[in-house]
Design a protein around this motif. Structure first.
Motif, PDB file in Angstrom:
ATOM      1  N   GLU A  58      39.860   9.816   6.497  1.00  0.00           N
ATOM      2  CA  GLU A  58      39.648  11.088   5.801  1.00  0.00           C
ATOM      3  C   GLU A  58      40.947  11.599   5.190  1.00  0.00           C
ATOM      4  OE1 GLU A  58      35.988  13.150   8.272  1.00  0.00           O
ATOM      5  OE2 GLU A  58      37.987  13.146   9.174  1.00  0.00           O
ATOM      6  N   LEU A  59      42.037  11.447   5.914  1.00  0.00           N
ATOM      7  CA  LEU A  59      43.337  11.859   5.399  1.00  0.00           C
ATOM      8  C   LEU A  59      43.726  11.020   4.190  1.00  0.00           C
ATOM      9  CD1 LEU A  59      45.812  13.679   5.696  1.00  0.00           C
ATOM     10  CD2 LEU A  59      46.775  11.981   7.268  1.00  0.00           C
ATOM     11  N   GLN A  60      43.465   9.722   4.257  1.00  0.00           N
ATOM     12  CA  GLN A  60      43.775   8.843   3.126  1.00  0.00           C
ATOM     13  C   GLN A  60      42.924   9.202   1.908  1.00  0.00           C
ATOM     14  OE1 GLN A  60      46.358   6.637   3.111  1.00  0.00           O
ATOM     15  NE2 GLN A  60      45.923   6.622   0.936  1.00  0.00           N
ATOM     16  N   THR A  61      41.644   9.516   2.135  1.00  0.00           N
ATOM     17  CA  THR A  61      40.760   9.936   1.039  1.00  0.00           C
ATOM     18  C   THR A  61      41.297  11.209   0.379  1.00  0.00           C
ATOM     19  OG1 THR A  61      38.841   8.935   2.093  1.00  0.00           O
ATOM     20  CG2 THR A  61      38.407  10.648   0.459  1.00  0.00           C
ATOM     21  N   TYR A  62      41.736  12.160   1.197  1.00  0.00           N
ATOM     22  CA  TYR A  62      42.308  13.394   0.661  1.00  0.00           C
ATOM     23  C   TYR A  62      43.560  13.089  -0.164  1.00  0.00           C
ATOM     24  CZ  TYR A  62      44.996  17.661   0.379  1.00  0.00           C
ATOM     25  OH  TYR A  62      45.750  18.694  -0.086  1.00  0.00           O
ATOM     26  N   LYS A  63      44.435  12.252   0.365  1.00  0.00           N
ATOM     27  CA  LYS A  63      45.675  11.918  -0.355  1.00  0.00           C
ATOM     28  C   LYS A  63      45.370  11.215  -1.674  1.00  0.00           C
ATOM     29  CE  LYS A  63      48.828  11.636   3.561  1.00  0.00           C
ATOM     30  NZ  LYS A  63      49.692  10.771   4.370  1.00  0.00           N
ATOM     31  N   ASP A  64      44.407  10.292  -1.648  1.00  0.00           N
ATOM     32  CA  ASP A  64      44.021   9.597  -2.881  1.00  0.00           C
ATOM     33  C   ASP A  64      43.468  10.578  -3.900  1.00  0.00           C
ATOM     34  OD1 ASP A  64      44.786   7.179  -1.785  1.00  0.00           O
ATOM     35  OD2 ASP A  64      42.738   6.545  -1.291  1.00  0.00           O
ATOM     36  N   TRP A  65      42.605  11.486  -3.455  1.00  0.00           N
ATOM     37  CA  TRP A  65      42.025  12.482  -4.349  1.00  0.00           C
ATOM     38  C   TRP A  65      43.128  13.351  -4.960  1.00  0.00           C
ATOM     39  CZ3 TRP A  65      36.593  14.684  -3.398  1.00  0.00           C
ATOM     40  CH2 TRP A  65      36.215  15.519  -4.446  1.00  0.00           C
ATOM     41  N   TYR A  66      44.049  13.779  -4.126  1.00  0.00           N
ATOM     42  CA  TYR A  66      45.166  14.597  -4.606  1.00  0.00           C
ATOM     43  C   TYR A  66      45.978  13.830  -5.652  1.00  0.00           C
ATOM     44  CZ  TYR A  66      49.410  17.370  -4.704  1.00  0.00           C
ATOM     45  OH  TYR A  66      50.478  18.122  -5.123  1.00  0.00           O
TER      46      TYR A  66
END
Length: 137
Positions: A58-66
């Motif tokens: 989930e953290l990686q998904t957030y970072k990718d989205w950002y």
């Protein structure tokens, strides 16, 4: 973020958003964003922050989205007139910029589209006969 330049970004350099060219600019922007797989950033706002206690995925998904949103925002700003850049440089995300630009310029292009449709229809009628289908050519 990758330092490799997208060769399609040259499209945006040639077609800077000035206002009346909104639809053409948006079409070109989508071409570039599609090539990067960032088009979703135009309509979906990224979360303000990663949820507390989230998993690594989930953290990686957030970072990718950002990261995707930041790059898309840079493409947008770089392909605007100086005046529009100043207006939107502090915008929160790509979706906010897109929404405001659409509100500013989306309706300005309607008369142009209407004129093109009217001319096309007239040419069609001139070539294929009248509206009533009387076979005149």
């Amino acid at each position: 973020m990758s330092s490799i330049r997208n060769p399609l970004s040259a499209i945006l350099e040639k077609h800077v958003l000035t206002g009346p060219n909104y639809l053409d600019w948006l079409r070109n922007l989508k071409i570039v964003l599609n090539s990067e797989r960032f088009t979703y950033t135009l309509d979906k706002s990224s979360p303000d922050e990663a949820p507390t206690g989230c998993s690594f995925d989930e953290l990686q998904t957030y970072k990718d989205w950002y990261d995707h949103d930041l790059k898309a925002k840079c493409y947008m700003l770089a392909s605007m007139s100086d005046k529009l850049q100043r207006r939107f440089e502090d915008a929160k995300n790509t979706a906010d910029i897109h929404l405001h630009i659409k509100e500013l310029f989306g309706d300005q292009t309607r008369p142009l589209r209407h004129g093109h449709c009217k001319r096309s229809y007239k040419e069609y009628l001139d070539h294929n006969g009248s509206e009533k289908g009387d076979g005149k050519k």
